[in-house]
Design a protein around this motif. Structure first.
Motif, PDB file in Angstrom:
ATOM      1  N   THR A 257       0.715  -1.128  -0.132  1.00 36.24           N
ATOM      2  CA  THR A 257      -0.105   0.049  -0.092  1.00 36.24           C
ATOM      3  C   THR A 257       0.886   1.057  -0.006  1.00 36.24           C
ATOM      4  O   THR A 257       0.596   2.191  -0.803  1.00 36.24           O
ATOM      5  CB  THR A 257      -1.017   0.107   1.249  1.00 36.24           C
ATOM      6  OG1 THR A 257      -1.718  -1.185   1.049  1.00 36.24           O
ATOM      7  CG2 THR A 257      -1.851   1.101   1.162  1.00 36.24           C
ATOM      8  N   VAL A 258       1.960   1.073   0.947  1.00 31.13           N
ATOM      9  CA  VAL A 258       2.841   2.511   0.835  1.00 31.13           C
ATOM     10  C   VAL A 258       3.467   2.600  -0.516  1.00 31.13           C
ATOM     11  O   VAL A 258       3.851   3.645  -0.953  1.00 31.13           O
ATOM     12  CB  VAL A 258       3.975   2.024   1.969  1.00 31.13           C
ATOM     13  CG1 VAL A 258       4.664   3.428   2.168  1.00 31.13           C
ATOM     14  CG2 VAL A 258       3.086   1.996   3.248  1.00 31.13           C
ATOM     15  N   ALA A 259       3.782   1.550  -1.186  1.00 32.30           N
ATOM     16  CA  ALA A 259       4.644   1.493  -2.429  1.00 32.30           C
ATOM     17  C   ALA A 259       3.780   2.093  -3.462  1.00 32.30           C
ATOM     18  O   ALA A 259       4.206   2.697  -4.245  1.00 32.30           O
ATOM     19  CB  ALA A 259       5.213   0.216  -2.696  1.00 32.30           C
ATOM     20  N   LEU A 260       2.363   1.811  -3.213  1.00 36.26           N
ATOM     21  CA  LEU A 260       1.711   2.395  -4.367  1.00 36.26           C
ATOM     22  C   LEU A 260       1.440   3.717  -4.060  1.00 36.26           C
ATOM     23  O   LEU A 260       1.260   4.508  -5.155  1.00 36.26           O
ATOM     24  CB  LEU A 260       0.133   1.319  -4.283  1.00 36.26           C
ATOM     25  CG  LEU A 260      -0.670   1.716  -5.365  1.00 36.26           C
ATOM     26  CD1 LEU A 260      -0.245   1.221  -6.771  1.00 36.26           C
ATOM     27  CD2 LEU A 260      -2.030   0.854  -5.182  1.00 36.26           C
ATOM     28  N   GLY A 261       1.343   4.249  -3.240  1.00 34.11           N
ATOM     29  CA  GLY A 261       1.239   5.676  -2.807  1.00 34.11           C
ATOM     30  C   GLY A 261       2.570   6.390  -3.216  1.00 34.11           C
ATOM     31  O   GLY A 261       2.316   7.419  -4.042  1.00 34.11           O
ATOM     32  N   LEU A 262       3.660   5.970  -3.091  1.00 33.69           N
ATOM     33  CA  LEU A 262       4.900   6.212  -3.621  1.00 33.69           C
ATOM     34  C   LEU A 262       4.959   6.253  -5.060  1.00 33.69           C
ATOM     35  O   LEU A 262       5.463   7.194  -5.756  1.00 33.69           O
ATOM     36  CB  LEU A 262       6.178   5.473  -2.983  1.00 33.69           C
ATOM     37  CG  LEU A 262       7.651   5.799  -3.658  1.00 33.69           C
ATOM     38  CD1 LEU A 262       7.943   7.420  -3.240  1.00 33.69           C
ATOM     39  CD2 LEU A 262       8.574   4.976  -2.899  1.00 33.69           C
ATOM     40  N   ASN A 263       4.232   5.267  -5.585  1.00 31.57           N
ATOM     41  CA  ASN A 263       4.056   5.155  -7.010  1.00 31.57           C
ATOM     42  C   ASN A 263       3.621   6.365  -7.861  1.00 31.57           C
ATOM     43  O   ASN A 263       3.879   6.901  -8.952  1.00 31.57           O
ATOM     44  CB  ASN A 263       3.351   3.888  -7.602  1.00 31.57           C
ATOM     45  CG  ASN A 263       3.651   3.565  -9.053  1.00 31.57           C
ATOM     46  OD1 ASN A 263       4.608   3.929  -9.368  1.00 31.57           O
ATOM     47  ND2 ASN A 263       2.803   2.865  -9.640  1.00 31.57           N
ATOM     48  N   ILE A 264       2.728   7.172  -6.854  1.00 34.29           N
ATOM     49  CA  ILE A 264       2.123   8.303  -7.400  1.00 34.29           C
ATOM     50  C   ILE A 264       3.167   9.437  -7.555  1.00 34.29           C
ATOM     51  O   ILE A 264       3.146  10.229  -8.696  1.00 34.29           O
ATOM     52  CB  ILE A 264       0.789   8.889  -6.370  1.00 34.29           C
ATOM     53  CG1 ILE A 264      -0.158   7.836  -6.513  1.00 34.29           C
ATOM     54  CG2 ILE A 264       0.290  10.260  -6.956  1.00 34.29           C
ATOM     55  CD1 ILE A 264      -1.275   8.007  -5.441  1.00 34.29           C
ATOM     56  N   VAL A 265       4.030   9.394  -6.554  1.00 35.32           N
ATOM     57  CA  VAL A 265       5.116  10.728  -6.442  1.00 35.32           C
ATOM     58  C   VAL A 265       6.184  10.196  -7.518  1.00 35.32           C
ATOM     59  O   VAL A 265       6.653  11.151  -8.425  1.00 35.32           O
ATOM     60  CB  VAL A 265       5.700  10.579  -5.055  1.00 35.32           C
ATOM     61  CG1 VAL A 265       6.759  11.797  -5.084  1.00 35.32           C
ATOM     62  CG2 VAL A 265       4.700  10.794  -4.048  1.00 35.32           C
ATOM     63  N   VAL A 266       6.914   8.935  -7.598  1.00 36.56           N
ATOM     64  CA  VAL A 266       7.724   8.679  -8.398  1.00 36.56           C
ATOM     65  C   VAL A 266       7.187   8.150  -9.945  1.00 36.56           C
ATOM     66  O   VAL A 266       7.690   8.596 -10.953  1.00 36.56           O
ATOM     67  CB  VAL A 266       8.459   7.493  -7.778  1.00 36.56           C
ATOM     68  CG1 VAL A 266       9.747   7.065  -8.575  1.00 36.56           C
ATOM     69  CG2 VAL A 266       9.144   7.797  -6.616  1.00 36.56           C
ATOM     70  N   GLY A 267       6.323   7.265  -9.979  1.00 36.10           N
ATOM     71  CA  GLY A 267       5.587   6.662 -11.166  1.00 36.10           C
ATOM     72  C   GLY A 267       5.006   7.737 -12.169  1.00 36.10           C
ATOM     73  O   GLY A 267       5.275   7.270 -13.094  1.00 36.10           O
ATOM     74  N   LEU A 268       4.100   8.484 -11.545  1.00 37.41           N
ATOM     75  CA  LEU A 268       3.426   9.203 -12.354  1.00 37.41           C
ATOM     76  C   LEU A 268       3.727  10.693 -12.417  1.00 37.41           C
ATOM     77  O   LEU A 268       3.970  11.132 -13.587  1.00 37.41           O
ATOM     78  CB  LEU A 268       1.903   9.261 -11.518  1.00 37.41           C
ATOM     79  CG  LEU A 268       1.155   8.137 -11.608  1.00 37.41           C
ATOM     80  CD1 LEU A 268      -0.405   8.372 -10.779  1.00 37.41           C
ATOM     81  CD2 LEU A 268       0.872   7.551 -13.229  1.00 37.41           C
ATOM     82  N   ALA A 269       4.357  11.198 -11.234  1.00 39.39           N
ATOM     83  CA  ALA A 269       4.793  12.684 -11.247  1.00 39.39           C
ATOM     84  C   ALA A 269       6.150  12.842 -11.712  1.00 39.39           C
ATOM     85  O   ALA A 269       6.748  13.792 -11.898  1.00 39.39           O
ATOM     86  CB  ALA A 269       4.448  13.596  -9.785  1.00 39.39           C
ATOM     87  N   GLY A 270       6.846  11.605 -11.334  1.00 40.59           N
ATOM     88  CA  GLY A 270       8.564  11.780 -11.705  1.00 40.59           C
ATOM     89  C   GLY A 270       9.255  12.225 -10.665  1.00 40.59           C
ATOM     90  O   GLY A 270      10.438  13.012 -10.988  1.00 40.59           O
ATOM     91  N   LEU A 271       8.731  12.580  -9.495  1.00 36.02           N
ATOM     92  CA  LEU A 271       9.522  13.090  -8.371  1.00 36.02           C
ATOM     93  C   LEU A 271      10.277  11.905  -7.435  1.00 36.02           C
ATOM     94  O   LEU A 271       9.783  11.150  -6.780  1.00 36.02           O
ATOM     95  CB  LEU A 271       8.635  13.652  -7.143  1.00 36.02           C
ATOM     96  CG  LEU A 271       7.738  14.761  -8.264  1.00 36.02           C
ATOM     97  CD1 LEU A 271       6.934  15.353  -7.109  1.00 36.02           C
ATOM     98  CD2 LEU A 271       8.447  15.991  -8.757  1.00 36.02           C
ATOM     99  N   LEU A 272      11.595  12.184  -7.453  1.00 34.51           N
ATOM    100  CA  LEU A 272      12.471  11.057  -6.802  1.00 34.51           C
ATOM    101  C   LEU A 272      12.599  11.427  -5.352  1.00 34.51           C
ATOM    102  O   LEU A 272      13.345  12.451  -4.820  1.00 34.51           O
ATOM    103  CB  LEU A 272      13.889  11.084  -7.450  1.00 34.51           C
ATOM    104  CG  LEU A 272      14.713  10.283  -6.653  1.00 34.51           C
ATOM    105  CD1 LEU A 272      14.293   8.860  -6.946  1.00 34.51           C
ATOM    106  CD2 LEU A 272      16.026  10.289  -7.381  1.00 34.51           C
ATOM    107  N   LEU A 451      -1.000  13.909  -1.768  1.00 32.20           N
ATOM    108  CA  LEU A 451      -1.418  12.678  -2.012  1.00 32.20           C
ATOM    109  C   LEU A 451      -0.922  11.586  -1.455  1.00 32.20           C
ATOM    110  O   LEU A 451      -1.346  10.457  -0.964  1.00 32.20           O
ATOM    111  CB  LEU A 451      -2.187  12.686  -3.358  1.00 32.20           C
ATOM    112  CG  LEU A 451      -3.159  11.467  -3.776  1.00 32.20           C
ATOM    113  CD1 LEU A 451      -4.361  11.258  -2.571  1.00 32.20           C
ATOM    114  CD2 LEU A 451      -3.324  11.328  -4.938  1.00 32.20           C
ATOM    115  N   GLY A 452       0.188  11.333  -2.000  1.00 30.85           N
ATOM    116  CA  GLY A 452       1.153  10.416  -1.583  1.00 30.85           C
ATOM    117  C   GLY A 452       1.401   9.998  -0.194  1.00 30.85           C
ATOM    118  O   GLY A 452       1.348   9.169   0.325  1.00 30.85           O
ATOM    119  N   ALA A 453       1.536  11.345   0.299  1.00 32.84           N
ATOM    120  CA  ALA A 453       1.856  11.344   2.095  1.00 32.84           C
ATOM    121  C   ALA A 453       0.307  11.010   2.679  1.00 32.84           C
ATOM    122  O   ALA A 453       0.648  10.285   3.662  1.00 32.84           O
ATOM    123  CB  ALA A 453       2.380  12.700   2.356  1.00 32.84           C
ATOM    124  N   THR A 454      -0.606  11.473   2.156  1.00 30.63           N
ATOM    125  CA  THR A 454      -1.768  10.912   2.943  1.00 30.63           C
ATOM    126  C   THR A 454      -1.908   9.553   2.758  1.00 30.63           C
ATOM    127  O   THR A 454      -2.497   8.841   3.708  1.00 30.63           O
ATOM    128  CB  THR A 454      -2.891  11.482   2.162  1.00 30.63           C
ATOM    129  OG1 THR A 454      -3.021  13.088   2.055  1.00 30.63           O
ATOM    130  CG2 THR A 454      -4.295  11.484   2.687  1.00 30.63           C
TER     131      THR A 454
END
Length: 578
Positions: A257-272, A451-454
């Motif tokens: 679940t946490v990895a999927l939230g990080l996927n918003i930040v890294v995978g979609l928005a491209g923020l490392l 959103l990823g943090a939430t």
């Protein structure tokens, strides 16, 4: 003259076809022999786990070799054109057979070598062990002598809707059984053999085109797919007699679940983001402080729903506060700042002990004695009987975390296909171009960060009650036990950035492997580093990648032009004859 050449060509083609047919039959015979070897004794002592001493009854690692041999036989028969088996390999059988043969060979030889090493020499092998070692090599030799028959998949025969739905349901049932088998493995040798067999087996299904065909059915019946996936996952705790493996499954869901939230930040928005685990810690600490723990600095006891909302809200606030001044940075600079935030959070939680700072978190001792969740009188820490099956406390948390994951998947899918999701992808691909097209880059990135943090904070509230304690060491950049920032980022990259199932698979592998292979805990970072290097070399888009990533990373394949014979040359004639 022309007639003689034609006859010679036909004879050569006939001989070649006969040789190919013979090799395919040899692979099938090798598969049958491999199956037969599993009904023999491989060692005379039961000291090796799994009891491989019985004739006529496969046990332990022999079962994996038996299944691998059975699949080899099925694909060999499919390559021979046996009616009804063509659907197994829409894009060809040779490469799939090669991978399956390597899987059976690797599993069998791993078992033989493990017996010799653990028991003190090859003298501990019974004749069945030698037979298995030889017979498992036969399909390998035969498969690698076969010509490549890769082809473009043809449109499958139209089946009735009920039959296609049944195939989707059966696929999820088999997948859930395979995952459950891996989680329930009782010893490291069996789990290692399981990884070898399943790894090569799944790769073979991809090469055969069967996974792509199933993906087409799941896309066609999206609602049925979602229901089947949820039911298959929800059935897991009902298959367990104890909470031993259910706890592993709960932690996998939290990690995923946490990895999927990080996927918003890294995978979609491209923020490392290298400090993402800190948001998990914010949610966990918040829940620990407001859930009535005896060690809490605040004498409050929020109900379950209020504790969850509080943890998610505080994580959201931290996401905005941290993101607002830092998201104007890009690339390596942003990565360094987020890494610093993660370390600041961990150190700050360790200093709020009443000595170095205010007495809030008990410093390095953390907050213990976090009570179990209770929702409308349903205590998650107690066993409950449902449909005549007793569910332990971790089973309750598993089902709760499954619902949380469904919520996160829903948010991810809706956000990814929305206008804001398309803006994230535009920012990821080229922020300068996206800004020139009128996208407010800072606002879009801040929304992704918040959103990823939430979502991480939401998972953290459940984690605090599952672990019954929170300590600063649980939220490091890289540590011996996931989740931590390095493992979360590795899960997203390994599984496939920008997808839903990718991070779920990556998180499952990265959590389950260290949990099952305890002897690798001191070397797991080395192992994962090697795995990521190999992944970047052979499959940079991740294990499960979206179409865009596949086209980007394999664009040279899309530009290949079929060779044509040059004028007045024999190249085209030679290729045609071949």
């Amino acid at each position: 003259m022309t007639t003689d050449i034609t006859k010679t060509t036909d004879l050569a083609a006939s001989d070649n076809a006969s040789r190919v047919t013979a090799l395919r039959w040899l692979a099938a015979v090798g598969g049958v022999a491999t199956i037969a070897s599993t009904f023999m004794s491989w060692t005379y002592t039961s000291e090796f786990p799994g009891d491989l001493t019985v004739y006529g009854y496969p046990g332990g690692l022999q079962v994996l070799t038996l299944v691998a041999g059975l699949v080899i036989v099925l694909f060999s028969l499919a390559s021979l054109g046996i009616k009804g088996l063509g659907w197994l390999a829409p894009t060809g059988t040779t490469k799939a057979l090669q991978l399956l043969a390597l899987g059976a060979f690797g599993t069998t030889w791993f078992t033989v070598i493990a017996i010799a090493v653990e028991l003190g020499g090859v003298i501990n092998l019974e004749p069945g062990g030698y037979v298995a070692a030889v017979t498992s090599a036969i399909p390998v030799v035969a498969a690698f002598m076969l010509p490549d028959d890769t082809r473009k998949a043809q449109r499958p025969k139209e089946l009735p809707s009920w039959a296609e739905i049944l195939i989707v349901v059966a696929a999820f049932a088999v997948g859930m059984y395979v995952i459950t088998y891996g989680i329930d493995t009782e010893y490291a040798e069996l789990f290692t053999g399981y990884l070898i067999a399943v790894g090569f087996g799944v790769a073979a299904l991809f090469k055969a085109g069967l996974v792509a065909r199933l993906s087409g059915l799941t896309t066609k019946y999206r609602q049925v797919t979602l229901i089947a996936a949820f039911v298959a996952a929800a059935a897991f705790p009902f298959t367990q007699n104890t909470d031993t493996y259910t706890l592993i499954a709960v932690n996998i869901l939290i990690f995923a679940t946490v990895a999927l939230g990080l996927n918003i930040v890294v995978g979609l928005a491209g923020l490392l983001d290298l400090g993402y685990v800190a948001f998990l810690g914010v949610g966990a600490y918040t829940a620990a402080l407001v859930s009535g723990s005896t060690a809490s600095a605040f004498d409050v006891h929020f109900p379950f729903w209020a504790a969850v909302l509080t943890g998610a809200a505080v994580s959201l606030i931290f996401g905005v506060v941290i993101g607002a001044p830092t998201l104007r940075l890009r690339g390596d600079y942003l990565a360094i700042v987020t890494l610093g935030f993660g370390e600041i959070f961990r150190i700050a939680m360790g200093n709020l002990d009443g000595v170095s700072g205010p007495q809030i978190t008990n410093g390095p001792n953390g907050i213990p004695n976090i009570p179990d969740l209770e929702f409308f009188g349903y205590n998650f820490g107690e066993s409950h009987t449902i449909a005549g099956i007793e569910l332990g406390s971790y089973a309750n948390y598993y089902l709760l975390m499954l619902l949380a994951m469904v919520l996160v998947v829903l948010v991810f899918s809706r956000a990814g296909s929305s206008r804001i999701g398309r803006a994230w992808v535009a920012i990821r691909e080229d922020e300068t171009a996206a800004t020139a097209m009128g996208i407010n880059g800072f606002r879009v990135k801040l929304i992704a960060f918040a959103l990823g943090a939430t979502l991480a904070g939401l998972a953290g509230t459940v984690q605090a009650h599952v672990q019954h304690t929170v300590v600063p060491e649980m939220y490091q950049f890289a540590g011996p036990v996931p989740p931590n920032s390095a493992f979360l980022l590795a899960a997203v990259i390994l599984g496939g950035m920008g997808t839903i199932s990718g991070p779920l698979l990556g998180a499952t592998l990265l959590y389950m492997i260290p949990a099952k292979l305890q002897f690798l805990q001191d070397y797991q970072l080395l192992g994962f580093g090697i795995a990521l290097i190999l992944l970047m070399r052979f499959r940079p888009e991740g294990l499960i990648a979206n179409r865009r990533a596949q086209l980007e990373y394999h664009e040279t394949d899309q530009l290949d032009v079929p060779e044509k014979g040059l004028p007045d040359s024999g190249v085209g004639i030679a290729k045609a004859g071949a």
